[in-house]
Design a protein around this motif. Structure first.
Motif, PDB file in Angstrom:
ATOM      1  N   GLY A 177       0.692  -1.128   0.076  1.00 15.80           N
ATOM      2  CA  GLY A 177       0.108   0.061   0.034  1.00 15.80           C
ATOM      3  C   GLY A 177       1.002   1.297   0.078  1.00 15.80           C
ATOM      4  N   ALA A 178       2.139   1.226  -0.045  1.00 10.18           N
ATOM      5  CA  ALA A 178       3.017   2.323  -0.015  1.00 10.18           C
ATOM      6  C   ALA A 178       3.549   2.432  -1.478  1.00 10.18           C
ATOM      7  CB  ALA A 178       4.017   2.335   0.930  1.00 10.18           C
ATOM      8  N   GLY A 179       3.207   1.518  -2.426  1.00 11.36           N
ATOM      9  CA  GLY A 179       3.663   1.467  -3.793  1.00 11.36           C
ATOM     10  C   GLY A 179       2.627   2.258  -4.682  1.00 11.36           C
ATOM     11  N   PHE A 180       3.090   2.358  -5.909  1.00 11.16           N
ATOM     12  CA  PHE A 180       2.347   3.329  -6.847  1.00 11.16           C
ATOM     13  C   PHE A 180       0.860   3.192  -6.895  1.00 11.16           C
ATOM     14  CE2 PHE A 180       1.102   3.266 -11.703  1.00 11.16           C
ATOM     15  CZ  PHE A 180       0.765   4.513 -11.597  1.00 11.16           C
ATOM     16  N   ILE A 181       0.492   1.993  -7.092  1.00 11.43           N
ATOM     17  CA  ILE A 181      -0.884   1.614  -7.382  1.00 11.43           C
ATOM     18  C   ILE A 181      -1.564   1.425  -5.808  1.00 11.43           C
ATOM     19  CG2 ILE A 181      -2.683   0.176  -8.462  1.00 11.43           C
ATOM     20  CD1 ILE A 181      -0.426  -0.804 -10.439  1.00 11.43           C
ATOM     21  N   GLY A 182      -1.023   0.677  -5.283  1.00  7.75           N
ATOM     22  CA  GLY A 182      -1.427   0.341  -3.647  1.00  7.75           C
ATOM     23  C   GLY A 182      -1.752   1.558  -3.007  1.00  7.75           C
ATOM     24  N   SER A 183      -0.787   2.657  -3.163  1.00  2.00           N
ATOM     25  CA  SER A 183      -1.048   3.875  -2.414  1.00  2.00           C
ATOM     26  C   SER A 183      -2.216   4.623  -3.071  1.00  2.00           C
ATOM     27  CB  SER A 183       0.310   4.748  -2.343  1.00  2.00           C
ATOM     28  OG  SER A 183       0.463   5.384  -3.545  1.00  2.00           O
ATOM     29  N   GLU A 184      -2.340   4.328  -4.390  1.00  2.00           N
ATOM     30  CA  GLU A 184      -3.580   5.051  -5.080  1.00  2.00           C
ATOM     31  C   GLU A 184      -4.862   4.605  -4.296  1.00  2.00           C
ATOM     32  OE1 GLU A 184      -6.115   7.636  -7.392  1.00  2.00           O
ATOM     33  OE2 GLU A 184      -4.220   7.701  -6.659  1.00  2.00           O
ATOM     34  N   TYR A 185      -4.833   3.193  -4.157  1.00  2.00           N
ATOM     35  CA  TYR A 185      -6.103   2.592  -3.643  1.00  2.00           C
ATOM     36  C   TYR A 185      -6.126   2.997  -2.305  1.00  2.00           C
ATOM     37  CZ  TYR A 185      -9.586  -1.241  -3.426  1.00  2.00           C
ATOM     38  OH  TYR A 185     -10.522  -1.991  -3.374  1.00  2.00           O
ATOM     39  N   VAL A 186      -5.222   3.233  -1.445  1.00  2.00           N
ATOM     40  CA  VAL A 186      -5.377   3.876  -0.138  1.00  2.00           C
ATOM     41  C   VAL A 186      -5.775   5.072  -0.192  1.00  2.00           C
ATOM     42  CG1 VAL A 186      -4.345   4.238   1.994  1.00  2.00           C
ATOM     43  CG2 VAL A 186      -3.477   2.009   0.682  1.00  2.00           C
ATOM     44  N   ARG A 187      -5.376   6.044  -0.929  1.00  2.00           N
ATOM     45  CA  ARG A 187      -5.610   7.541  -0.982  1.00  2.00           C
ATOM     46  C   ARG A 187      -7.194   7.498  -1.193  1.00  2.00           C
ATOM     47  NH1 ARG A 187      -0.702   7.648  -3.538  1.00  2.00           N
ATOM     48  NH2 ARG A 187      -1.910   8.098  -5.548  1.00  2.00           N
ATOM     49  N   MET A 188      -7.646   6.551  -2.207  1.00  2.00           N
ATOM     50  CA  MET A 188      -9.039   6.807  -2.764  1.00  2.00           C
ATOM     51  C   MET A 188      -9.995   6.036  -1.748  1.00  2.00           C
ATOM     52  SD  MET A 188     -10.456   4.390  -6.069  1.00  2.00           S
ATOM     53  CE  MET A 188     -10.605   2.873  -5.184  1.00  2.00           C
ATOM     54  N   LEU A 189      -9.667   5.150  -1.152  1.00  2.00           N
ATOM     55  CA  LEU A 189     -10.556   4.635  -0.284  1.00  2.00           C
ATOM     56  C   LEU A 189     -10.673   5.670   1.130  1.00  2.00           C
ATOM     57  CD1 LEU A 189      -9.818   0.614   0.190  1.00  2.00           C
ATOM     58  CD2 LEU A 189     -11.462   1.987  -1.348  1.00  2.00           C
ATOM     59  N   LEU A 190      -9.433   6.145   1.569  1.00  2.00           N
ATOM     60  CA  LEU A 190      -9.660   6.989   2.680  1.00  2.00           C
ATOM     61  C   LEU A 190     -10.250   8.618   1.982  1.00  2.00           C
ATOM     62  CD1 LEU A 190      -6.426   5.891   4.630  1.00  2.00           C
ATOM     63  CD2 LEU A 190      -8.929   5.444   5.025  1.00  2.00           C
ATOM     64  N   GLY A 191     -10.513   8.532   0.820  1.00  2.00           N
ATOM     65  CA  GLY A 191     -11.129  10.007   0.567  1.00  2.00           C
ATOM     66  C   GLY A 191     -10.446  10.937  -0.050  1.00  2.00           C
ATOM     67  N   VAL A 192      -9.210  10.490  -0.523  1.00  2.00           N
ATOM     68  CA  VAL A 192      -8.391  11.513  -1.455  1.00  2.00           C
ATOM     69  C   VAL A 192      -8.467  10.951  -2.858  1.00  2.00           C
ATOM     70  CG1 VAL A 192      -6.152  12.731  -1.483  1.00  2.00           C
ATOM     71  CG2 VAL A 192      -6.976  12.033   0.753  1.00  2.00           C
ATOM     72  N   PRO A 193      -9.062  11.218  -3.563  1.00  2.09           N
ATOM     73  CA  PRO A 193      -9.006  10.566  -5.113  1.00  2.09           C
ATOM     74  C   PRO A 193      -7.853  11.179  -5.988  1.00  2.09           C
ATOM     75  CG  PRO A 193     -11.427  11.299  -4.590  1.00  2.09           C
ATOM     76  CD  PRO A 193     -10.360  11.959  -3.675  1.00  2.09           C
ATOM     77  N   GLY A 194      -7.285  10.525  -6.664  1.00  3.35           N
ATOM     78  CA  GLY A 194      -6.063  10.786  -7.210  1.00  3.35           C
ATOM     79  C   GLY A 194      -6.265  11.468  -8.546  1.00  3.35           C
ATOM     80  N   GLY A 195      -7.122  11.198  -9.319  1.00  2.00           N
ATOM     81  CA  GLY A 195      -7.218  11.797 -10.675  1.00  2.00           C
ATOM     82  C   GLY A 195      -8.355  12.008 -11.160  1.00  2.00           C
ATOM     83  N   ASP A 196      -9.427  11.707 -10.371  1.00  2.00           N
ATOM     84  CA  ASP A 196     -10.889  12.294 -10.760  1.00  2.00           C
ATOM     85  C   ASP A 196     -11.803  12.137  -9.549  1.00  2.00           C
ATOM     86  OD1 ASP A 196     -13.710  10.858 -12.397  1.00  2.00           O
ATOM     87  OD2 ASP A 196     -12.410  11.908 -13.500  1.00  2.00           O
ATOM     88  N   ALA A 197     -12.787  12.947 -10.004  1.00  2.00           N
ATOM     89  CA  ALA A 197     -13.784  13.174  -8.853  1.00  2.00           C
ATOM     90  C   ALA A 197     -15.149  12.138  -8.744  1.00  2.00           C
ATOM     91  CB  ALA A 197     -14.370  14.643  -8.912  1.00  2.00           C
ATOM     92  N   ALA A 198     -14.975  11.177  -9.799  1.00  2.00           N
ATOM     93  CA  ALA A 198     -15.710  10.049  -9.684  1.00  2.00           C
ATOM     94  C   ALA A 198     -15.869   9.223  -8.374  1.00  2.00           C
ATOM     95  CB  ALA A 198     -15.185   8.984 -10.552  1.00  2.00           C
ATOM     96  N   GLY A 199     -17.014   9.042  -8.040  1.00  2.00           N
ATOM     97  CA  GLY A 199     -17.363   8.374  -6.513  1.00  2.00           C
ATOM     98  C   GLY A 199     -16.570   7.094  -6.359  1.00  2.00           C
ATOM     99  N   VAL A 200     -16.166   6.923  -5.410  1.00  2.00           N
ATOM    100  CA  VAL A 200     -15.392   5.566  -4.855  1.00  2.00           C
ATOM    101  C   VAL A 200     -16.265   4.466  -4.957  1.00  2.00           C
ATOM    102  CG1 VAL A 200     -13.721   4.512  -3.333  1.00  2.00           C
ATOM    103  CG2 VAL A 200     -13.744   6.976  -3.587  1.00  2.00           C
TER     104      VAL A 200
END
Length: 333
Positions: free
Chosen positions: A8-31
């Motif tokens: 979860g500290a890697g490229f894709i895993g961290s994006e998943y963590v940020r997304m689930l915890l409410g910090v979308p990375g590239g889009d405002a689409a709902g999680v």
């Protein structure tokens, strides 16, 4: 919902963590996943793992970070209990590195996955989402792979991922473990370690350097923004059928030469900055995933087109030198 994210500290895993915890990375689409009540990241912090990737969510009280190796049975046995879902991103993933030394890929990708599966089974974990790659299929001249296509990997990396896929599915068939497997096309986006082609080219060009182009530049890849990939993984986590494989693609195929052309233009550089290099050993010619299954069953569709995604990615690397410059000066790649 208590979720364990490996890698979860890697490229894709961290994006998943940020997304689930409410910090979308590239889009405002709902999680497309239930918000976790607690989220544990298990990451070894190898060269490509970076705690800075989790900086936007480090103060979230739901987040717990554990530094450790998925190949360590005792540690995994401590971490897994109490989680409802395991989302398994952790992997050695760079093809070139697997060609020069395959052992870490077999150890992490195969034995590490087996260690996690054993712990999930032993402690009664719920869903196990195993994140994989389109490279397990080898190369396809025309058309697109469906999820039931035979596996035919050509690199030590893709062979190790194919092995881990088969193990995960075997634990479903043998033990009834709630396993789902995702296979994605080439990811790009912010926080990607600068050994992969997009961040390597962008950071080299921003520094006034040159970029390498393998062979004739005719190898074809489908490009998927990391945020869309994570949206697809979240859909599979929520609604995917146990024992099934789901493809997650971006819908835009380019030759490496076409990708280079776009990155040169985005960075204001010309073809004089491109250096032809000898082609990679066993270089697959073309990848292409059929995403009909995840689209029809779960409602997935990529939301970030490549032009927009590349422009935003180049902007991110231009604005975040403090993130990537230390990685480059440390000799990676």
């Amino acid at each position: 919902m208590r979720i364990l994210v490996t890698g979860g500290a890697g490229f894709i895993g961290s994006e998943y963590v940020r997304m689930l915890l409410g910090v979308p990375g590239g889009d405002a689409a709902g999680v497309p996943a239930q918000a976790p009540t607690a989220l544990t990241v298990l990451d070894k912090l190898t060269y490509s793992g970076n705690l800075a990737n989790l900086a936007p969510v480090r103060d979230d009280p739901r987040l717990r970070f554990v530094r450790g190796d998925i190949c360590d049975p005792a540690l995994v046995d401590e971490v897994v209990p109490g989680h409802d879902v395991i989302v398994h991103f952790a992997a050695e993933s760079h093809v070139d590195r697997s060609i020069t030394g395959a052992a870490p890929f077999v150890t992490t990708n195969v034995l590490g996955t087996q260690t996690l599966l054993d712990a999930a089974l032993r402690h009664g974990a719920g869903r196990f989402v195993h994140v994989s790659t389109d490279e397990v299929y080898g190369s396809i001249d025309s058309g697109s792979w469906t999820e039931n296509w035979p596996l035919s990997p050509n690199s030590p990396y893709s062979a190790s991922k194919a092995g881990s896929d088969l193990l995960a599915l075997a634990y479903h068939r043998t033990h009834g473990l709630d396993v789902v497997v995702t296979r994605c096309s080439n990811n790009y986006g912010p926080y990607q370690f600068p050994e992969k082609v997009v961040p390597l080219f962008v950071t080299n060009l921003l520094d006034g350097g040159t970029v390498p182009l393998y062979g004739d530049g005719g190898n074809v890849r489908d490009w998927l923004h990391v945020h869309d990939h994570c949206r697809g993984v979240a859909m599979v986590q929520e609604k995917g059928r146990a024992g099934e494989v789901y493809h997650i693609g971006g819908g835009t195929e380019l030759t490496n030469r076409q990708l280079t052309e776009r990155l040169l233009a985005a960075c204001g550089a010309g073809w004089d900055r491109v250096v032809p290099v000898t082609d990679r050993k066993g270089h697959d010619r073309r990848y292409s995933l059929d995403i009909t299954k995840i689209s029809s069953e779960l409602g997935y569709a990529p939301s970030i087109d490549l032009d927009r995604g590349l422009a935003e990615t180049v902007r991110w690397y231009r604005d975040n030198r403090a993130w990537w410059e230390p990685l480059k000066t440390a000799g990676h790649p």
